[in-house]
Write an enzyme that holds these catalytic residues in place. Structure first.
Site, mmCIF file in Angstrom:
data_model
loop_
_atom_site.group_PDB
_atom_site.id
_atom_site.type_symbol
_atom_site.label_atom_id
_atom_site.label_comp_id
_atom_site.label_asym_id
_atom_site.label_seq_id
_atom_site.Cartn_x
_atom_site.Cartn_y
_atom_site.Cartn_z
ATOM 1 N N PRO A 21 -8.702 -0.761 8.778
ATOM 2 C CG PRO A 21 -9.151 -0.436 11.083
ATOM 3 C CD PRO A 21 -9.646 -1.148 10.019
ATOM 4 C CB THR A 37 -6.337 -9.979 1.810
ATOM 5 O OG1 THR A 37 -5.983 -11.213 0.790
ATOM 6 C CG2 THR A 37 -5.254 -9.073 1.845
ATOM 7 N N GLY A 82 -10.943 -2.800 3.502
ATOM 8 C CA GLY A 82 -11.502 -1.781 4.196
ATOM 9 C C GLY A 82 -11.015 -1.784 5.502
ATOM 10 N N GLY A 127 -4.744 -4.262 -3.729
ATOM 11 C CA GLY A 127 -5.422 -3.425 -4.026
ATOM 12 C C GLY A 127 -4.823 -1.968 -4.474
ATOM 13 C CG HIS A 128 -1.948 -1.738 -6.941
ATOM 14 N ND1 HIS A 128 -1.306 -2.371 -7.876
ATOM 15 C CD2 HIS A 128 -1.733 -2.271 -5.953
ATOM 16 C CE1 HIS A 128 -0.331 -3.150 -7.173
ATOM 17 N NE2 HIS A 128 -0.646 -3.339 -6.016
ATOM 18 N NE ARG A 178 6.066 -31.046 -6.788
ATOM 19 C CZ ARG A 178 7.324 -31.955 -6.314
ATOM 20 N NH1 ARG A 178 8.244 -32.158 -7.386
ATOM 21 N NH2 ARG A 178 7.254 -32.497 -5.213
ATOM 22 C CE LYS A 182 2.498 -2.594 -4.318
ATOM 23 N NZ LYS A 182 2.029 -1.896 -3.057
ATOM 24 C CD GLN A 223 0.635 -8.785 -2.642
ATOM 25 O OE1 GLN A 223 1.281 -9.491 -3.495
ATOM 26 N NE2 GLN A 223 -0.592 -8.479 -2.722
ATOM 27 C CB SER A 273 3.381 11.901 -5.023
ATOM 28 O OG SER A 273 2.956 11.189 -3.936
ATOM 29 C CG ASP A 303 -2.057 -1.304 1.005
ATOM 30 O OD1 ASP A 303 -2.246 -1.698 -0.048
ATOM 31 O OD2 ASP A 303 -2.337 -1.504 2.185
#
Ligand code: GDP
Ligand code: IMO
Ligand code: MG
Length: 433
Positions: A302, A127, A300, A40-41, A141, A16, A222, A411, A13
């Site tokens: 925190p 997740t 979602g 999640g991007h 395998r 990326k 990740q 940024s 997070d």
């Protein structure tokens, strides 16, 4: 220089997706090489938010998008994601899906939940997307790959073999209901047909593109500290987010990779369980969480928040051979004074400037902090480095010194306009070589 790996330099997070979207304007191909719908991007383009889980962040610029063999694909959520993009007018016909990517089945998700329940207080905080069990099948395998979905007879043979073992486990160990072959066969044959137009040998596609001089960006999911080998094992994901994973997960050899950029926030966040030395369980942590909107894109939840940790950044630089750093969320620290950066840890009286050998020691690591002057205001867009308040400029320079990495991007907001490219991250700065 034509190939760049974008690697999460912390616990995921880091931004990326945002960084990839900004760079995608000037690349030809964007590749996802590991992970799956656990990622999640979030991209914010002209004020509109897009959440991508399995589709590479080059999609909004209409670039060739590759989902490599190192990914575990959930066809259901992938097809939903494509539909969502189509509805918003984003063309999805330039997606290339590896025939060798492994497939997530509903039983992987079920096992993910059951295993977490069984771990109790030792849970990993996954997740719940079936990632660990899908990669376990791959390593054992017995995985089912995208190509198998295109041949009902192969799918049937593999699925029936797997269900024999799996249903035994579910019914006799966990005491829950198993799965019916016919149900899964019908569902996944249907997914196979829907996926068929995208499926190709992506290693061939990529190597050809690189040979022809294409600019290729590998978008990690990740982060380093969640890497199966280089992260805080066992509190990690089951894939290789570090730069080497880009080679494994795409079929592009290491001699074809030119540069690797780490992505970090100006602080640290972690979602899920496990050690986190600089974690802030106080009002400063709450302030950053609210100001930075630190709630998981996928679940979602925190996010846990802490100060920037340069032990982690140096580790990330080391294991991925990073050549530069993108530093996001400088705006989120606005209003805090002083701001702190961890330069090392004290563990039972001993000073560590790199990670200790025993992961469990990180639970008791006391960060050694350096304090810097904070800043009270931040512009919402950046056209030059000098637009940053002088204290924030000093912060960035100190991060460069402590991490040993030149900051190629900074940024101050989620949008493209708030992101400044200081130098082309495809061009490795000589000092880091
Ligand atoms: P990823 O998984 O590494 O792509 O990161 P996520 O998208 O899960 O989380 C990063 C979040 O930070 C997203 O909501 C982005 O829109 C947001 N973001 C990225 N860069 C900045 C920044 O510089 N400032 C602020 N305030 N938000 C940012
Ligand atoms: P992006 O790509 C942050 C974390 C989970 C958990 C651990 C294992 O958005 O940065 P898993 O479901 O993978 O078995 O969970 O990894 N995790 C992430 N944390 N960002 C992510 O992806 C993550 N993907 C997995 O919270 O701690
Ligand atoms: Mg994310």
């Amino acid at each position: 220089m034509s190939t760049l790996v974008v690697v999460g330099a912390q616990w995921g997070d880091e931004g990326k997706g945002k960084v990839t979207d900004v760079l995608a304007a000037s690349v030809d191909v964007v590749v996802r090489y590991q992970g799956g719908p656990n990622a999640g991007h979030t991209l914010v383009v002209k004020g509109e938010k897009y959440k991508l889980h399995q589709v590479p962040a080059g999609i909004l610029h209409g670039k060739e998008c590759v989902i490599g063999n190192g990914v575990v694909l959930d066809p259901k959520t992938f097809l939903e994601e494509l539909e969502g993009l189509r509805k918003r007018g984003v063309p999805v016909d330039r997606i290339h899906l590896s025939h060798a990517a492994h497939v997530i089945f509903p039983y992987h998700q079920r096992l993910d939940e059951l295993e977490e329940e069984r771990r109790g207080s030792q849970r990993l905080g996954t997740t719940g997307r079936g990632i660990g069990p899908a990669y376990s099948d791959k390593v054992a395998r017995m995985g089912i790959r995208v190509a198998d979905l295109l041949r009902p007879e192969t799918l049937k043979a593999k699925l029936s073999r797997n269900l024999e073992q799996l249903n035994h486990l579910l019914e006799h160990v966990y005491g829950v209901e198993g799965y019916r072959l016919e149900d899964l066969l019908e569902l996944y044959t249907g997914y196979g047909e829907a996926l068929r137009p995208f499926v190709t040998d992506t290693a061939q596609f990529l190597n050809k593109a690189i040979a022809q001089g294409a600019r290729v960006l590998f978008e990690g999911a990740q982060g380093t500290m969640l890497d199966l080998d280089h992260g805080t094992y066992p509190y990690v994901t089951s894939s290789y987010p570090t730069a080497g994973g880009a080679c494994l997960g795409s079929g592009v050899g290491p001699t074809r990779i030119d540069a690797a950029m780490g992505v970090a926030k100006a602080y640290t966040s972690r979602v899920g369980d496990g050690p986190f030395p600089t974690e802030l369980k106080d009002e400063i942590g709450d302030y950053i969480r609210e100001k930075g909107g630190e709630y998981g894109t996928t679940t979602g939840r925190p996010r846990r928040i802490g100060w920037l940790d340069t032990v982690v950044l140096r580790h990330s630089k080391l294991v991925s051979g990073l050549t530069s750093l993108a530093l996001n969320h400088l705006d989120t620290l606005t209003g805090l004074h002083p701001v702190k950066i961890a330069v090392g840890y004290r563990i039972r009286g001993e000073v560590w400037e790199s990670l200790p050998l025993h992961m469990e020691d990180l639970f008791e690591a006391e960060p050694i902090y350096e304090e810097l002057e904070g800043w009270a205001e931040m512009p919402s867009a950046l056209s030059s480095f000098e637009d940053l308040p002088p204290q924030a400029q000093r912060y960035v320079k100190r991060v460069e010194e402590l991490s040993g990495l030149p900051v190629s991007m900074v940024s101050v907001g989620p949008g493209r306009e708030a992101t400044l490219v200081r130098f082309d991250p495809f061009a490795a700065a000589p000092a880091t070589r």
